[in-house]
Scaffold this motif. Sequence first.
Motif, short mmCIF file in Angstrom:
data_model
loop_
_atom_site.label_atom_id
_atom_site.label_comp_id
_atom_site.label_asym_id
_atom_site.label_seq_id
_atom_site.Cartn_x
_atom_site.Cartn_y
_atom_site.Cartn_z
N GLU A 24 0.82 -1.30 0.11
CA GLU A 24 0.04 0.02 0.14
C GLU A 24 0.92 1.17 0.13
OE1 GLU A 24 -2.45 -0.76 3.29
OE2 GLU A 24 -3.83 -1.88 1.90
N LEU A 25 2.20 1.20 0.73
CA LEU A 25 3.02 2.22 0.64
C LEU A 25 3.58 2.54 -0.67
CD1 LEU A 25 4.87 2.25 4.36
CD2 LEU A 25 3.07 3.92 3.35
N ILE A 26 3.96 1.32 -1.24
CA ILE A 26 4.51 1.43 -2.61
C ILE A 26 3.54 1.92 -3.57
CG2 ILE A 26 5.37 0.16 -4.57
CD1 ILE A 26 6.35 -1.69 -2.39
N ILE A 27 2.17 1.66 -3.57
CA ILE A 27 1.36 2.29 -4.47
C ILE A 27 1.21 3.82 -4.09
CG2 ILE A 27 -1.00 2.02 -5.12
CD1 ILE A 27 -0.70 -0.98 -4.91
N ARG A 28 0.81 3.99 -2.91
CA ARG A 28 0.58 5.58 -2.63
C ARG A 28 1.88 6.50 -2.90
NH1 ARG A 28 -0.94 7.77 3.25
NH2 ARG A 28 -1.28 9.94 2.74
N PHE A 29 3.28 5.97 -2.58
CA PHE A 29 4.16 6.88 -2.81
C PHE A 29 5.17 6.57 -3.91
CE2 PHE A 29 3.07 7.22 1.75
CZ PHE A 29 3.08 8.56 1.89
#
Length: 95
Positions: A24-29
């Motif tokens: 989720e962090l990879i997709i967000r940032f």
Amino acid sequence: MELNFDQHVEKRMQRGGIPRGIVELIIRFGELEHRCGTERYSVTRKTIKRIRSHLGPESGRVLERYAGLYAITIENRVVTVARNDRPSRRTFNDQ
């Protein structure tokens, strides 16, 4: 954005020791590339810097383990999470 994970991807992430929160962090940032109707999000130095500024300086150390990961989505559905063939082995300690 609410993400849906395919069952196959969930199993692969579990076997590879990749937490859902990291994806989720990879997709967000992450760095976004559009390719043939898909979105590819990858971890780069810029990604690590953005996450550090958002979550604090110690968060970058956790993400170094996941450098070289990428996630592919189609219409907010995660279909692949994998490592690049040749992940960058650089240290992301430049602040």
